[in-house]
Design an enzyme around this catalytic site. Structure first.
Site, PDB file in Angstrom:
ATOM      1  N   ARG A  56       0.550  -1.285  -0.140  1.00 34.10           N
ATOM      2  CA  ARG A  56      -0.123  -0.150   0.023  1.00 34.10           C
ATOM      3  C   ARG A  56       0.923   0.761  -0.106  1.00 34.10           C
ATOM      4  O   ARG A  56       0.656   1.813  -0.637  1.00 34.10           O
ATOM      5  CB  ARG A  56      -0.486   0.153   1.274  1.00 34.10           C
ATOM      6  CG  ARG A  56      -2.302  -0.715   1.299  1.00 34.10           C
ATOM      7  CD  ARG A  56      -2.384  -1.641   2.758  1.00 34.10           C
ATOM      8  NE  ARG A  56      -1.272  -2.332   2.592  1.00 34.10           N
ATOM      9  CZ  ARG A  56      -1.888  -3.884   2.658  1.00 34.10           C
ATOM     10  NH1 ARG A  56      -2.942  -4.347   1.922  1.00 34.10           N
ATOM     11  NH2 ARG A  56      -1.006  -4.537   2.911  1.00 34.10           N
ATOM     12  N   THR A  57       1.476   1.637   0.921  1.00 38.78           N
ATOM     13  CA  THR A  57       2.595   2.792   0.957  1.00 38.78           C
ATOM     14  C   THR A  57       3.491   2.859  -0.664  1.00 38.78           C
ATOM     15  O   THR A  57       2.872   3.947  -0.674  1.00 38.78           O
ATOM     16  CB  THR A  57       3.233   2.502   2.305  1.00 38.78           C
ATOM     17  OG1 THR A  57       2.591   2.028   3.560  1.00 38.78           O
ATOM     18  CG2 THR A  57       4.226   3.976   2.390  1.00 38.78           C
ATOM     19  N   LYS A  86      25.839  -3.799  -1.534  1.00 38.26           N
ATOM     20  CA  LYS A  86      27.679  -4.122  -0.981  1.00 38.26           C
ATOM     21  C   LYS A  86      27.444  -3.319  -0.402  1.00 38.26           C
ATOM     22  O   LYS A  86      28.504  -3.586  -0.229  1.00 38.26           O
ATOM     23  CB  LYS A  86      28.265  -3.398  -2.253  1.00 38.26           C
ATOM     24  CG  LYS A  86      27.302  -3.652  -3.910  1.00 38.26           C
ATOM     25  CD  LYS A  86      27.335  -3.027  -5.338  1.00 38.26           C
ATOM     26  CE  LYS A  86      26.381  -3.695  -6.442  1.00 38.26           C
ATOM     27  NZ  LYS A  86      26.707  -2.847  -7.384  1.00 38.26           N
ATOM     28  N   ARG A 107      11.031   3.895   3.238  1.00 36.76           N
ATOM     29  CA  ARG A 107      11.325   2.621   4.404  1.00 36.76           C
ATOM     30  C   ARG A 107      12.192   2.426   4.440  1.00 36.76           C
ATOM     31  O   ARG A 107      12.747   2.003   3.702  1.00 36.76           O
ATOM     32  CB  ARG A 107       9.528   1.707   3.699  1.00 36.76           C
ATOM     33  CG  ARG A 107      10.153   0.654   4.920  1.00 36.76           C
ATOM     34  CD  ARG A 107       8.617   0.044   4.057  1.00 36.76           C
ATOM     35  NE  ARG A 107       7.171   1.056   4.715  1.00 36.76           N
ATOM     36  CZ  ARG A 107       6.225  -0.080   4.820  1.00 36.76           C
ATOM     37  NH1 ARG A 107       6.094  -0.952   4.154  1.00 36.76           N
ATOM     38  NH2 ARG A 107       5.057   1.235   4.600  1.00 36.76           N
ATOM     39  N   HIS A 135       5.385   5.776  11.172  1.00 35.09           N
ATOM     40  CA  HIS A 135       4.922   5.280   9.878  1.00 35.09           C
ATOM     41  C   HIS A 135       4.147   6.911   9.615  1.00 35.09           C
ATOM     42  O   HIS A 135       2.561   6.632  10.007  1.00 35.09           O
ATOM     43  CB  HIS A 135       4.360   4.231   9.994  1.00 35.09           C
ATOM     44  CG  HIS A 135       4.287   3.993   8.831  1.00 35.09           C
ATOM     45  ND1 HIS A 135       4.399   4.575   7.943  1.00 35.09           N
ATOM     46  CD2 HIS A 135       3.357   2.931   8.345  1.00 35.09           C
ATOM     47  CE1 HIS A 135       3.303   4.053   6.737  1.00 35.09           C
ATOM     48  NE2 HIS A 135       2.943   2.701   7.194  1.00 35.09           N
TER      49      HIS A 135
HETATM   50  C1  NCD Z   1       2.238  -1.095   7.683  1.00 38.15           C
HETATM   51  C2  NCD Z   1       4.283  -1.077   8.048  1.00 38.15           C
HETATM   52  O1  NCD Z   1       4.729  -1.428   7.095  1.00 38.15           O
HETATM   53  O2  NCD Z   1       4.813  -0.212   8.717  1.00 38.15           O
HETATM   54  N1  NCD Z   1       1.788  -1.707   6.440  1.00 38.15           N
HETATM   55  C3  NCD Z   1       1.174  -1.083   6.217  1.00 38.15           C
HETATM   56  O3  NCD Z   1       2.600   0.750   6.053  1.00 38.15           O
HETATM   57  N2  NCD Z   1       0.216  -0.697   5.932  1.00 38.15           N
HETATM   58  C4  NCD Z   1       2.074  -2.236   9.325  1.00 38.15           C
HETATM   59  C5  NCD Z   1       2.456  -3.729   9.144  1.00 38.15           C
HETATM   60  O4  NCD Z   1       2.852  -3.921   8.242  1.00 38.15           O
HETATM   61  O5  NCD Z   1       1.994  -4.130  10.013  1.00 38.15           O
END
Ligand code: NCD
Length: 312
Positions: A56-57, A86, A107, A135
């Site tokens: 999703r993100t 590397k 991320r 997040h």
């Molecule tokens: C979350 C994450 O990656 O922190 N997912 C997301 O972005 N919707 C939560 C998760 O992975 O549980």
């Protein structure tokens, strides 16, 4: 209107900042529903740099950019497919990628990775999750969803349920909501309570809260129930994981006992803690929540790129 170069967490955002972001996100709805066209970001490039898995993100960032006329370059599995494999540092990777784009959504599995990126970056950094820390874009889209589903935020009782110790999304959500007049019902087994650094912020802001392990009671009281996944990959001891796995499952039977229809949210992915028999429950909003991710991330791109339009 809010001015912001980077977004690493929700700690430093005020209630007014959050309200500005939500307002802009709601204005983007017609663009993302295809009712209006906008090319406002046509000269801009977004780089999505993801060292951890995402559905999703990353994809909502990318479609948010593309539908505003922008372009996207992407590294989806950066631990394996970028020079991180590397041994390149985050800093050197950012010093390189900033030459190819105007904004980076990143991320990473390390707490503080977004701060490291900000320290060297000439382009805006949007933290798409750093380890078990924050997040912020997820929490903002969650707050947007609460507002859209309930018509308000103030006055609500919001239960946040699950592994509150390791979940970065609920850290940011708890911090973000603590700016509002809400009551937080933090539901977890005692060993998986929200971290002290988050609770310190909640207390500083005098936000009302209770910490409990009684899910049925919390559901009876709540207007909103936010369920989260047990963060298996962040729990070192498998026995710890086994202790919490299956402890809380939000299902239809439990929700039917609530005196009113509650809004049910989940950051997704769900892996057993939110039963599929909730999907046609009237308050189930977790897939609408994913659309709100596009609106919210579009708003953030406009803000950090300093491209907030007078009119959309
Ligand atoms: C979350 C994450 O990656 O922190 N997912 C997301 O972005 N919707 C939560 C998760 O992975 O549980």
């Amino acid at each position: 209107m809010i001015k912001m170069k980077h977004l690493t967490g929700l700690k430093n955002l005020t209630r007014l900042d959050i309200e500005d972001i939500l307002e802009l996100a709601e204005k983007l709805e017609d663009v993302y529903l295809g009712k209006k066209k906008s090319n406002i970001l046509d000269s801009k490039v977004l780089a999505t740099l993801f060292y951890e898995p995402s559905t999703r993100t990353r994809l909502s960032f990318e479609t948010a950019m593309l539908q505003l006329g922008g372009k996207v370059i992407s590294v989806a599995d950066a631990m394996k497919t970028s020079s991180a494999w590397k041994g390149e540092t985050i800093e050197d990777t950012i010093r390189t990628i900033e030459n190819y784009c105007h904004v980076i959504a990143m991320r990473h599995n390390e707490v503080g990775a977004a701060d490291k990126a900000v320290a060297v970056s000439s382009v805006p950094i949007l933290n798409a999750g750093d380890g078990s820390n924050e997040h912020p874009t997820q929490a903002l889209l969650d707050i947007l969803t609460i507002k859209k589903e309930q018509g308000k935020i103030d006055g609500l009782k919001i239960a946040i349920v699950g592994d509150l110790k390791h979940t970065r999304a609920t850290n940011s959500l708890t911090i973000g909501l603590s700016n509002f007049n809400v009551k937080l019902l933090l539901v977890s087994p005692p060993e998986f309570k929200t971290s002290n650094w988050v609770m310190d912020i909640v207390e500083e802001r005098n936000c009302s809260y209770t910490q409990t392990d009684n899910l049925p009671e919390a559901i009876k009281e709540a207007n909103v129930v936010y369920v989260c996944r047990i963060q298996k990959e962040r729990i070192d001891d498998i026995n710890e994981y086994k202790k919490i796995k299956g402890t809380y499952v939000v299902n239809r039977e439990l929700l039917e006992k609530a005196p009113k229809v509650v809004t049910v949210l989940h950051h997704l992915p769900r892996v057993g803690e939110l039963s599929e028999d909730v999907d046609d429950y009237p308050g189930a909003a977790y897939f609408r929540q994913t659309f709100n991710g596009v609106l919210l991330r579009g708003a953030l791109l406009l803000i950090v790129l300093n491209k907030i339009p007078q009119k959309l």
